[in-house]
Design a protein around this motif. Structure first.
Motif, PDB file in Angstrom:
ATOM      1  N   THR A 234      -1.809   6.648   8.740  1.00  5.14           N
ATOM      2  CA  THR A 234      -1.121   5.935   7.553  1.00  5.14           C
ATOM      3  C   THR A 234       0.111   6.928   7.055  1.00  5.14           C
ATOM      4  OG1 THR A 234      -2.766   7.150   6.117  1.00  5.14           O
ATOM      5  CG2 THR A 234      -3.076   4.880   6.978  1.00  5.14           C
ATOM      6  N   ASP A 235       0.201   8.233   7.419  1.00  2.00           N
ATOM      7  CA  ASP A 235       1.321   9.065   6.722  1.00  2.00           C
ATOM      8  C   ASP A 235       2.354   8.486   7.149  1.00  2.00           C
ATOM      9  OD1 ASP A 235      -0.401  10.509   4.930  1.00  2.00           O
ATOM     10  OD2 ASP A 235      -0.953  11.946   6.508  1.00  2.00           O
TER      11      ASP A 235
ATOM     12  N   LYS B 298       0.849  -1.151   0.109  1.00  2.50           N
ATOM     13  CA  LYS B 298      -0.002   0.078   0.137  1.00  2.50           C
ATOM     14  C   LYS B 298       0.975   1.214   0.018  1.00  2.50           C
ATOM     15  CE  LYS B 298      -3.759  -2.328   2.640  1.00  2.50           C
ATOM     16  NZ  LYS B 298      -4.343  -2.379   3.903  1.00  2.50           N
TER      17      LYS B 298
ATOM     18  N   SER C  26       1.337   2.215  -3.558  1.00  6.46           N
ATOM     19  CA  SER C  26       0.295   2.859  -4.193  1.00  6.46           C
ATOM     20  C   SER C  26      -0.388   4.195  -3.956  1.00  6.46           C
ATOM     21  CB  SER C  26      -0.756   1.805  -4.299  1.00  6.46           C
ATOM     22  OG  SER C  26      -1.234   1.404  -2.850  1.00  6.46           O
ATOM     23  N   GLN C  27       0.010   4.376  -2.412  1.00 12.52           N
ATOM     24  CA  GLN C  27      -0.453   5.469  -1.847  1.00 12.52           C
ATOM     25  C   GLN C  27       0.165   6.837  -1.939  1.00 12.52           C
ATOM     26  OE1 GLN C  27      -1.308   4.461   1.957  1.00 12.52           O
ATOM     27  NE2 GLN C  27      -3.224   3.472   1.388  1.00 12.52           N
TER      28      GLN C  27
END
Length: 449
Positions: A193-194, A72, A75-76
């Motif tokens: 998530t950062d 992820k 992709s992010q």
């Protein structure tokens, strides 16, 4: 956590396995500069260890891209692509410097180009969290300047401490472990998530350092060179930039329920770039002292000398290994102390523990020639330098007035011969003695052999 351990193991294994062939390549390519006056090692040692470290970095990223949870990160955002671009430029610049040498100003320009490429791809400071104010937005120009300066400072700080076997790799590994603990807590503890890219960058750094340290500890078989040290500094800076300015303190305030608790939990985030600077506090202090010292003496700030912190430890009287361990100790104390202060709710306990460890560190620092001797019962299990040396027995004195007879002299001279085999005695008997050893003729009646 298991996926991170897999990435760490693969990165370390590839780095370790590549270092041997890279060492042979460096010797064949002539990347073995002669020993300079400011060097500590005594024999020419191959460089270009950064080639193996870059291979381990690529292997770790490839493995991470195939894992479900870590894919992820790819992709992010564009952090991985920016890291590879900047690290590739920095690595290529370091390889050229290790083989042919690059002017200091050209090297500085190359570092700024590598930083600019990463900023162009999105790795830049967007906001600066200020205590009591909250996130303060910065303009794109200001964010670019802050990011480039941070990259250049960290790259040169790591490069400056690369003066003893295993010193730079070990200190960067300690910094990466501290940064991993902090960023992992932000991601999984507060579901931010950062912080995910910083966690992955820290794991890659740990694997690269551990894999290379197996070949770089004293006595080192290969040096990482500028191709390795500058790349490590850049990765530390990328991890710091990717987490600073992207974590919103309001998210943690909602998790903890109060601004006071959030402020205490985010001490390294509320003070801009505190944690990244604390984990390289010693390299940064060495860098600043070197610039001031050389400028004050009318020299170029990039002029090399033999007055860094690790050189001073050797001059005080510490051994090579002990000087490296002392630097490890202080780096770990500062880095993990900052992380512990941001995690625990009892800051007084952390301060007292740090004060006690500082006292221990000062005692070790001021006793360079102290070598404890292990008890006789455990001497077989400790290194030779800590074993008690047997006291040599002095020869029995000859009483005054006593003549050394031929019999006693022969017995004394024949005692060492008793330990020899019959074949050794026969060979020694055929060796000419006295004038025969010089003229090649037997001593006596002058007859031939």
């Amino acid at each position: 956590m298991r996926e991170y351990l897999l990435v760490l193991f693969c990165t370390a294994a590839v780095t370790y396995l590549l270092t041997g062939p890279v060492r042979k390549f460096a010797i064949a390519a002539g990347a073995m500069p002669p020993v300079r006056a400011r060097d500590v090692h005594r024999e020419p040692t191959p460089r270009l260890g950064g080639i193996a470290m870059f291979g381990g970095l690529c292997a770790g990223i490839l493995v991470a891209s195939q894992l479900d949870n870590l894919s992820k990160v790819f992709s992010q955002g564009t952090d991985i692509r920016a890291l590879l671009s900047g690290a590739g430029i920095m690595w290529l610049l370091g390889v050229l410097d290790d083989k042919w040498g690059v002017d200091a100003l050209v090297k500085l320009g190359g570092q700024m180009i590598a930083a600019g490429v990463m900023v162009w791809q999105g790795v830049t400071v967007i906001t600066l969290p200020v205590p009591g104010v909250g996130p303060v937005a910065v303009s794109p120009t200001q964010g670019m300047v802050i990011s480039v300066v941070l990259v250049v400072v960290m790259v040169n700080a790591v490069n400056f401490i690369d003066g003893l076997d295993g010193l730079a790799g070990g200190m960067v590994c300690i910094a990466a472990i501290a940064f991993f603990l902090y960023s992992y807590r932000l991601w999984y503890g507060y579901t931010i998530t950062d912080a995910a890219p910083a966690v992955l960058f820290s794991v890659l750094l740990i694997g690269m350092c551990l894999g290379f340290l197996a070949h770089n500890m004293h006595p080192a078989r290969i040096f990482m060179g500028d191709s390795g040290s500058m790349m490590l500094g850049l990765m530390l800076a990328v991890a710091a930039i990717s987490i600073t300015g992207r974590v919103d303190p309001d998210l943690i305030t909602s998790e903890l329920g109060s601004q006071t608790a959030a402020t205490h939990a985010l001490v390294p985030i509320y003070i801009p770039l505190l944690l990244p600077l604390t984990v390289i506090a010693l390299p940064l202090a060495d860098l600043l002292l070197a610039v001031v010292r050389r400028t004050w003496a009318g020299q170029s700030p990039f002029a090399a000398d033999k007055r860094h912190l690790h050189h001073r430890l050797l001059q005080v009287g510490h051994s090579h290994s002990r000087a490296v361990l002392i630097m490890y100790f202080w780096a770990a104390l500062i880095a993990f102390g900052t992380v512990a202060f941001s995690v625990t709710n009892t800051g007084r306990t952390v301060v007292l523990a740090l004060a006690g460890l500082c006292l221990v560190g000062l005692v070790v620092l001021l006793t360079p020639r102290f070598r404890p001797r292990a008890p006789r019962a455990v001497q077989a299990f400790v290194p030779p330098r800590y074993r008690r040396r047997p006291v040599a027995r002095a020869a029995a004195p000859v009483a005054e007035g006593t003549e050394l007879t031929a019999e006693s002299a022969g017995r004394a001279s024949s005692e060492p011969m008793a330990e020899l085999s019959a074949e050794d005695k026969r060979l020694l008997g055929g060796v000419p003695k006295g004038s025969s050893a010089i003229t090649g003729r037997p001593h006596g009646n002058g007859r031939g052999r």
